[in-house]
Design a protein around this motif. Structure first.
Motif, short mmCIF file in Angstrom:
data_model
loop_
_atom_site.label_atom_id
_atom_site.label_comp_id
_atom_site.label_asym_id
_atom_site.label_seq_id
_atom_site.Cartn_x
_atom_site.Cartn_y
_atom_site.Cartn_z
N HIS A 1 0.84 -1.19 0.00
CA HIS A 1 0.00 0.00 0.00
C HIS A 1 0.88 1.24 0.00
O HIS A 1 1.79 1.38 0.83
CB HIS A 1 -0.92 0.00 1.22
N LEU A 2 0.59 2.14 -0.93
CA LEU A 2 1.34 3.39 -1.08
C LEU A 2 0.44 4.54 -0.66
O LEU A 2 -0.64 4.73 -1.20
CB LEU A 2 1.78 3.56 -2.54
N TYR A 3 0.90 5.30 0.33
CA TYR A 3 0.12 6.40 0.88
C TYR A 3 0.74 7.74 0.47
O TYR A 3 1.93 7.97 0.71
CB TYR A 3 0.04 6.30 2.41
N LEU A 4 -0.08 8.60 -0.15
CA LEU A 4 0.39 9.89 -0.66
C LEU A 4 -0.47 11.01 -0.09
O LEU A 4 -1.70 10.89 -0.01
CB LEU A 4 0.29 9.92 -2.20
N ALA A 5 0.18 12.09 0.31
CA ALA A 5 -0.56 13.23 0.83
C ALA A 5 -1.28 13.96 -0.30
O ALA A 5 -0.83 13.98 -1.44
CB ALA A 5 0.40 14.19 1.54
N PHE A 6 -2.44 14.56 0.02
CA PHE A 6 -3.19 15.32 -0.97
C PHE A 6 -3.74 16.58 -0.30
O PHE A 6 -4.62 16.52 0.56
CB PHE A 6 -4.34 14.49 -1.54
N SER A 7 -3.17 17.74 -0.69
CA SER A 7 -3.65 19.00 -0.12
C SER A 7 -4.60 19.71 -1.09
O SER A 7 -5.66 20.18 -0.70
CB SER A 7 -2.49 19.92 0.23
N HIS A 8 -4.21 19.76 -2.39
CA HIS A 8 -5.07 20.41 -3.38
C HIS A 8 -4.58 20.06 -4.77
O HIS A 8 -3.53 19.42 -4.94
CB HIS A 8 -5.09 21.93 -3.18
N GLN A 9 -5.35 20.49 -5.74
CA GLN A 9 -5.05 20.25 -7.14
C GLN A 9 -4.86 21.59 -7.83
O GLN A 9 -5.64 22.52 -7.61
CB GLN A 9 -6.21 19.49 -7.76
N TYR A 10 -3.79 21.72 -8.59
CA TYR A 10 -3.52 23.00 -9.27
C TYR A 10 -3.00 22.71 -10.66
O TYR A 10 -1.99 22.02 -10.83
CB TYR A 10 -2.49 23.80 -8.46
#
Length: 627
Positions: free
Chosen positions: A9-18
């Motif tokens: 399992h690969l966990y990636l942070a997500f704050s926003h899309q630009y």
């Protein structure tokens, strides 16, 4: 393709899309590498850093052809909750890999293991597979790629127009590095070929892409500009698994007789030198976002001719445009730029001193006596607290073999000394620990300290943190043999661990690593038991400046303190007793400075000599307790 690969399992942070990226940029970089490697071995989770993030924001775009899932921070595995993302963990396992460089290197290795035909993917790790392996605290290059440039671009994109006029200093530093001469393995041969090319008056390199090579390139990846130098020929020959043409390989006799010092230097083709590596894949999404934003703001890029050339060249690498397409990254077609006039370069943002290489003379001349005398005149001498339990020892004969450091395949004498070192640390931790405490073994290596603590204190939880994968795998194998269920493993640089804990421990943390461990403990208000090592590797870094304490700073310069550090390493048993004694005094002074610096944060710190002192030439030990 190999089957039955364990799901990770690969966990990636997500704050926003630009625009065409997911932020933080570490997430976009990781997704871009997965697309480039065409890797589907991982179940990918995005972890929102804010609230009210809907599935539609992410799953329908920007993640390429990967299926991604949203998961909240509180749903993460316990071992991942203590780490900065990105992080990878085998499902239902206690072994976590955290931090951008560690995770990217793991993706590359797993891709190759699953499909050994992907030799181009393995080549991303560079010569001896060391690309971005050194941690960011000791490697300026790793720090620039992994931390500084992604953060600089994120700040540039979010700054108001009046605050983003200048090119970020870290971008300028990358431009500067692209202009530095390249040193690569076996570069003597390539430099002779370059000399021969120059002697022949060749203004362009031998074309490396023949008809057969062109046929191998995927649609849309034909080189718009053929390589125009020998460096390009060598670089793209490797990328396309071609042999360099005979006309390049043969050297004239007068070329073979030329001294190495008279050979021309090599120019950068890619970020690390001649060859395309994971560093290029880390930097491309960052530089792409910077260039897109600069273009929209109408900025000219005359100050960045080398970055512009690099950006165009990376697009020519087979697989890059396809990966960019999967991630909806619309790469720019930049014109070829000439260098800006010298005065215009001076007008642009300059590189701050802290980002430049430390040019201070490190060849310290003279012995430590003047420095020691200077300290003595100010009432400062090395002093050691009495050992609280000098005769305490584990009953090693009654312990399972997997607990003993002898399991680490070391000699009998060394295993005995390691047992003696462990007696000292375990005794100190035993006096501090309470049931339910979380103990972190920093720089754990093969787990000699952490495994003993987990076995001897089943009511406590133990976390091992180590940057070297093979060492940590050996530790986990020993733990599995013992059936320990109160132990976790994190492969990461220290900066990527951000969990809370009660006691920090480290046996022979090398150089600046000792100060990094102390900093972690101070931040967590945790007690610590630390044995330092490799004093000669201590030097100023972005985060740490020496001397550390207020008292030492008032008396010693950086250079004088470094003299103490260099001579603190003069304690090997082969040295004369007088020199070893001076080395021990220098060790004591360096560690006294560290102890006083910790006491400035409301700690009580003792510097103790381990018993017996013959257990190691580096036999100092800190015991620090928050007051």
């Amino acid at each position: 393709m190999k089957d039955n690969v364990a799901e990770e399992h690969l966990y990636l942070a997500f704050s926003h899309q630009y625009r065409d990226s997911i932020f933080p940029l570490h997430t976009s970089i990781t997704l871009f590498l997965l697309s480039y490697c065409d890797c589907k071995l991982f179940k990918v989770f995005l972890v929102p850093t804010g609230e009210d993030v809907g599935d539609q924001c992410v799953t329908k775009s920007l993640a390429g052809d990967l299926e991604v899932h949203l998961i909240s921070r509180c749903q993460l595995p316990v071992v991942v909750q203590s780490c900065s993302l990105p992080a990878v963990v085998v499902k239902d396992d206690k072994f976590c890999r955290a931090g951008l460089s560690v995770v990217l290197r793991h993706i590359i290795q797993k891709t190759f293991e699953a499909d050994p035909s992907k030799k181009d993917v393995l080549a991303l790790l560079g010569f001896k597979k060391t690309c971005l392996k050194a941690c960011a605290e000791v490697s300026q290059w790793t720090r620039l790629c992994e931390i500084s440039i992604p953060l600089a671009v994120e700040r540039f994109l979010t700054a108001s127009p009046e605050h983003c006029q200048a090119i970020p200093p870290d971008i300028l530093l990358f431009e500067k590095k692209l202009g530095e001469p390249v040193r690569v393995h076996n570069d003597d041969k390539i430099r002779r070929q370059k000399l021969q090319q120059q002697k022949a008056g060749a203004k362009s390199g031998v074309p490396v892409l023949g008809e057969e090579a062109a046929e191998e390139l995927k649609p849309g990846e034909v080189h718009e500009h053929p390589p125009s130098s020998l460096e390009l020929s060598v670089a793209f020959s490797k990328l396309l698994a071609q042999e360099a043409p005979d006309s390049i390989n043969r050297e004239a006799p007068h070329i073979r007789r030329t001294k190495s010092s008279d050979l021309p230097l090599l120019d950068h083709v890619f970020a690390e030198g001649l060859y395309f590596t994971v560093a290029d894949l880390v930097l491309l999404p960052c530089i792409h976002q910077f260039l897109v934003s600069s273009k929209k703001q109408g900025k000219n890029l005359l100050n960045l001719p080398l970055i512009s050339s690099w950006y165009r060249r990376v697009q020519e690498v087979p697989g890059v445009k396809k990966a960019a397409g999967k991630c909806n990254m619309e790469l720019l077609q930049l014109p070829e730029l000439m260098s800006a006039p010298e005065e215009q370069l001076h007008d642009s943002a300059s590189i701050p001193d802290e980002l430049e290489e430390d040019n201070e003379d490190s060849n310290f001349i003279g012995g430590p006596r003047p420095t020691m005398t200077k300290l003595m005149e100010n009432g400062i001498e090395a002093k050691f607290s009495p050992h609280p339990c000098p005769n305490w020892t584990l009953d090693w004969t009654s312990l399972p073999s997997a607990v003993s450091p002898g399991e680490g395949k070391m000699s009998r004498d060394r295993a005995l000394r390691k047992q003696q070192q462990l007696n000292n640390l375990v005794a100190a931790v035993t006096k501090l620990a309470k049931p339910g405490n979380l103990i972190v073994d920093f720089c754990s290596g093969g787990g000699h300290v952490g495994i003993v603590l987990a076995y001897m204190m089943p009511s406590c939880q133990v976390v091992l943190i180590e940057n070297k994968e093979l060492s940590l795998i050996r530790a986990k194998d020993r733990s599995d043999e013992l059936g320990l269920n109160n132990i976790w493993f994190i492969q990461a640089n220290l900066d990527y661990f951000n969990g809370t804990f009660n006691i920090g421990v480290a046996l022979h943390a090398c150089g600046v690593a000792t100060d990094m461990v102390i900093e972690h403990c101070l931040r967590a208000r945790a007690a610590f038991v630390i044995s330092p090592c490799c004093y000669g590797f201590i030097q100023n870094t972005v985060k740490f400046k020496y001397p550390r304490s207020h008292q030492f700073k008032e008396i010693l310069s950086y250079k004088e303190h470094m003299i103490l550090c260099r001579f603190a390493d003069q304690t090997a048993v082969q040295l004369p007793p007088e020199r070893r004694l001076i080395g021990k005094q220098c060790m004591g002074l360096v560690d006294l400075d560290r102890a006083w610096a910790a006491e400035e944060h409301n700690y009580s710190v003792q510097v103790i000599s381990m018993e017996p002192e013959s257990c190691s030439p580096k036999n100092n030990m800190f015991v620090g307790i928050p007051t």
